[in-house]
Scaffold this motif. Structure first.
Motif, mmCIF file in Angstrom:
data_model
loop_
_atom_site.group_PDB
_atom_site.id
_atom_site.type_symbol
_atom_site.label_atom_id
_atom_site.label_comp_id
_atom_site.label_asym_id
_atom_site.label_seq_id
_atom_site.Cartn_x
_atom_site.Cartn_y
_atom_site.Cartn_z
ATOM 1 N N GLY A 203 1.075 -1.856 -0.040
ATOM 2 C CA GLY A 203 -0.021 0.247 -0.109
ATOM 3 C C GLY A 203 0.870 1.389 0.202
ATOM 4 N N ALA A 204 1.612 1.263 0.454
ATOM 5 C CA ALA A 204 2.906 2.548 0.458
ATOM 6 C C ALA A 204 2.988 2.918 -0.950
ATOM 7 C CB ALA A 204 3.871 2.062 1.465
ATOM 8 N N THR A 205 3.548 1.210 -1.584
ATOM 9 C CA THR A 205 4.069 2.034 -2.969
ATOM 10 C C THR A 205 2.886 2.351 -3.612
ATOM 11 O OG1 THR A 205 4.069 -0.484 -3.785
ATOM 12 C CG2 THR A 205 5.963 0.517 -2.819
ATOM 13 N N LEU A 206 1.704 1.981 -3.211
ATOM 14 C CA LEU A 206 0.338 2.391 -4.133
ATOM 15 C C LEU A 206 -0.204 3.581 -4.066
ATOM 16 C CD1 LEU A 206 -0.452 -1.100 -3.434
ATOM 17 C CD2 LEU A 206 0.185 -0.213 -6.441
ATOM 18 N N ALA A 207 0.037 4.414 -3.219
ATOM 19 C CA ALA A 207 -0.896 5.643 -2.498
ATOM 20 C C ALA A 207 -0.290 6.593 -3.322
ATOM 21 C CB ALA A 207 -1.058 5.136 -0.716
ATOM 22 N N GLY A 208 1.246 6.828 -3.418
ATOM 23 C CA GLY A 208 0.963 8.023 -4.364
ATOM 24 C C GLY A 208 1.465 8.803 -2.905
ATOM 25 N N ARG A 209 1.221 10.084 -3.580
ATOM 26 C CA ARG A 209 1.248 11.221 -1.999
ATOM 27 C C ARG A 209 0.081 11.654 -1.644
ATOM 28 N NH1 ARG A 209 0.933 15.597 -4.696
ATOM 29 N NH2 ARG A 209 -0.441 16.767 -4.865
ATOM 30 N N ILE A 210 0.402 11.520 -0.155
ATOM 31 C CA ILE A 210 -0.705 11.259 0.956
ATOM 32 C C ILE A 210 -1.122 12.942 1.297
ATOM 33 C CG2 ILE A 210 -1.915 10.241 3.082
ATOM 34 C CD1 ILE A 210 0.043 8.015 3.056
ATOM 35 N N GLU A 211 -2.457 12.748 0.863
ATOM 36 C CA GLU A 211 -3.258 14.029 1.686
ATOM 37 C C GLU A 211 -4.551 13.390 2.831
ATOM 38 O OE1 GLU A 211 -3.024 17.479 0.844
ATOM 39 O OE2 GLU A 211 -2.377 17.464 -1.587
ATOM 40 N N LEU A 212 -4.033 14.573 3.752
ATOM 41 C CA LEU A 212 -5.163 14.536 5.172
ATOM 42 C C LEU A 212 -5.880 15.343 4.959
ATOM 43 C CD1 LEU A 212 -5.676 12.875 7.398
ATOM 44 C CD2 LEU A 212 -4.138 13.696 8.357
ATOM 45 N N VAL A 213 -7.274 14.862 4.903
ATOM 46 C CA VAL A 213 -8.374 15.578 5.081
ATOM 47 C C VAL A 213 -8.678 15.625 7.187
ATOM 48 C CG1 VAL A 213 -10.777 16.688 4.786
ATOM 49 C CG2 VAL A 213 -9.507 15.910 2.773
ATOM 50 N N ASP A 214 -9.336 16.897 7.351
ATOM 51 C CA ASP A 214 -9.121 16.877 8.797
ATOM 52 C C ASP A 214 -10.817 16.866 8.840
ATOM 53 O OD1 ASP A 214 -10.108 16.999 11.586
ATOM 54 O OD2 ASP A 214 -9.186 19.736 11.851
ATOM 55 N N VAL A 215 -11.977 15.359 9.675
ATOM 56 C CA VAL A 215 -13.018 15.882 9.347
ATOM 57 C C VAL A 215 -13.457 15.862 10.895
ATOM 58 C CG1 VAL A 215 -13.239 14.015 7.423
ATOM 59 C CG2 VAL A 215 -13.119 12.978 9.543
ATOM 60 N N GLY A 216 -12.442 15.762 11.964
ATOM 61 C CA GLY A 216 -12.938 16.834 13.237
ATOM 62 C C GLY A 216 -12.789 15.586 14.346
ATOM 63 N N ILE A 217 -12.411 14.967 13.440
ATOM 64 C CA ILE A 217 -11.699 13.956 14.556
ATOM 65 C C ILE A 217 -9.965 13.371 15.324
ATOM 66 C CG2 ILE A 217 -13.437 12.414 14.357
ATOM 67 C CD1 ILE A 217 -11.742 10.521 12.748
ATOM 68 N N ALA A 218 -9.530 14.429 14.833
ATOM 69 C CA ALA A 218 -8.300 14.592 15.454
ATOM 70 C C ALA A 218 -7.866 14.716 16.550
ATOM 71 C CB ALA A 218 -7.445 15.911 15.265
ATOM 72 N N ASP A 219 -9.077 14.754 17.834
ATOM 73 C CA ASP A 219 -8.485 14.991 18.789
ATOM 74 C C ASP A 219 -9.160 13.098 19.671
ATOM 75 O OD1 ASP A 219 -7.754 17.061 19.226
ATOM 76 O OD2 ASP A 219 -9.606 18.309 19.722
ATOM 77 N N ASP A 220 -9.820 12.670 18.741
ATOM 78 C CA ASP A 220 -10.424 11.253 19.401
ATOM 79 C C ASP A 220 -9.354 10.924 19.231
ATOM 80 O OD1 ASP A 220 -13.472 11.845 19.542
ATOM 81 O OD2 ASP A 220 -12.654 12.756 18.480
ATOM 82 N N LEU A 221 -8.393 10.932 17.797
ATOM 83 C CA LEU A 221 -7.104 9.175 17.194
ATOM 84 C C LEU A 221 -6.335 10.123 18.647
ATOM 85 C CD1 LEU A 221 -7.580 9.497 13.179
ATOM 86 C CD2 LEU A 221 -8.027 7.887 15.109
ATOM 87 N N ALA A 222 -6.259 11.608 18.691
ATOM 88 C CA ALA A 222 -4.615 11.576 19.614
ATOM 89 C C ALA A 222 -4.835 10.291 21.275
ATOM 90 C CB ALA A 222 -4.743 12.924 19.814
ATOM 91 N N THR A 223 -6.067 9.906 21.607
ATOM 92 C CA THR A 223 -5.533 9.695 22.991
ATOM 93 C C THR A 223 -5.862 7.822 22.364
ATOM 94 O OG1 THR A 223 -8.429 8.800 22.574
ATOM 95 C CG2 THR A 223 -7.670 10.783 23.336
ATOM 96 N N VAL A 224 -5.738 7.606 21.382
ATOM 97 C CA VAL A 224 -5.152 5.674 20.873
ATOM 98 C C VAL A 224 -4.143 6.119 19.744
ATOM 99 C CG1 VAL A 224 -7.552 5.491 20.124
ATOM 100 C CG2 VAL A 224 -6.006 5.699 18.735
ATOM 101 N N GLU A 225 -3.594 4.319 20.709
ATOM 102 C CA GLU A 225 -2.196 4.407 19.962
ATOM 103 C C GLU A 225 -2.055 4.159 18.666
ATOM 104 O OE1 GLU A 225 2.264 3.446 20.222
ATOM 105 O OE2 GLU A 225 0.826 4.351 21.518
ATOM 106 N N PRO A 226 -1.613 4.503 18.167
ATOM 107 C CA PRO A 226 -1.700 4.249 16.303
ATOM 108 C C PRO A 226 -1.002 2.813 16.020
ATOM 109 C CG PRO A 226 0.280 5.967 16.865
ATOM 110 C CD PRO A 226 -0.427 5.823 18.076
ATOM 111 N N LEU A 227 -1.397 2.483 14.596
ATOM 112 C CA LEU A 227 -0.675 1.160 14.612
ATOM 113 C C LEU A 227 0.661 1.088 13.861
ATOM 114 C CD1 LEU A 227 -3.026 -0.549 12.474
ATOM 115 C CD2 LEU A 227 -2.586 -0.667 15.138
ATOM 116 N N VAL A 228 0.759 2.202 13.400
ATOM 117 C CA VAL A 228 2.056 2.679 12.686
ATOM 118 C C VAL A 228 2.740 4.489 13.234
ATOM 119 C CG1 VAL A 228 3.884 3.530 10.930
ATOM 120 C CG2 VAL A 228 1.701 1.376 10.954
ATOM 121 N N ARG A 229 4.463 3.856 13.455
ATOM 122 C CA ARG A 229 4.525 5.708 13.948
ATOM 123 C C ARG A 229 5.459 6.144 12.953
ATOM 124 N NH1 ARG A 229 2.733 8.682 18.492
ATOM 125 N NH2 ARG A 229 1.496 7.609 20.302
#
Length: 233
Positions: A203-229
């Motif tokens: 997937g990392a080679t198929l995604a191209g450039r990544i653009e992130l759209v904020d939909v209002g859940i950033a604070d919620d995600l900040a409370t969990v451990e991501p799968l990838v850092r």
């Protein structure tokens, strides 16, 4: 850049959806803004005119995101064509797109896709989203549609490809693919949080450039451990 699993993103979205927040509309508006910017960038799309977009629309909310984005783009004067490749469609999104001036393509998708793609400046891949668990092989007619565009790419005639949230067919958590019927994206526009499958595996080679759209859940995600850092932005 941190990468989150599909279940983590859905859990972060749930209280906002339960509260009636328009997450799909936010995602679609952000997607339309990025697509419009790409169409207006001479480095990405040389030439004049408002630009044309082909939507490859699957059955789920991923297709709804693309259709509402298509409504924004059509309202802005872009030429928008919709090609249905799923067993059903997001009805409200389709109505919005058609009401704004988008055109629904007739005929078997695998037969009309080549001409439609050749006539487009940009293709939105909205066949599958994060609701699919695991690396899922595309089924007909989406499989044949993707293969037709891949063949154009081999002849260097393919339009610019933007994946909606994730390239269709990759595992949203691991980046694994079931087979080679995945459409290589030039840009992936992802919503809420970057998906882990965009940062690792095929997937990392198929995604191209990544653009992130904020939909209002950033604070919620900040409370969990991501799968990838990862290091860096």
């Amino acid at each position: 850049m941190d990468g989150y699993g599909g279940d983590q993103v859905r859990a972060a979205e749930r209280p906002h959806l339960d509260a009636g927040e328009p997450l799909m509309q936010r995602a679609a508006a952000g997607l339309a803004t990025i697509v419009g910017r790409l169409l207006d960038d001479p480095a990405e799309r040389p030439g004049d005119g408002p630009g044309s977009v082909l939507l490859l629309v699957g059955s789920g909310d991923n297709g709804g995101d693309a259709l509402f984005a298509g409504a924004h783009l059509a309202a802005d004067g872009r030429h928008v064509a919709v090609l249905r490749v799923g067993s059903r469609v997001h009805e409200a999104g389709l109505a919005a797109a058609l009401g704004a001036g988008a055109v629904l393509l007739d005929g078997p998708p695998e037969q009309v896709v080549t001409d439609a793609a050749l006539g487009a400046d940009l293709v939105l891949d909205a066949v599958l989203g994060i609701g699919v668990h695991g690396a899922s092989a595309l089924r007909s007619p989406a499989r044949e549609v993707v293969q037709a565009i891949r063949e154009l790419a081999r002849d260097q005639r393919a339009p610019f490809v933007v994946a909606v949230d994730v390239p269709s067919g990759i595992d949203v958590d691991t980046g694994a693919v079931a087979d080679d019927h995945v459409l290589q994206a030039d840009v992936t526009v992802t919503f809420g949080g970057v998906k882990a499958g965009l940062l690792r595996g095929p997937g990392a080679t198929l995604a191209g450039r990544i653009e992130l759209v904020d939909v209002g859940i950033a604070d919620d995600l900040a409370t969990v451990e991501p799968l990838v850092r990862t290091l860096g932005p």
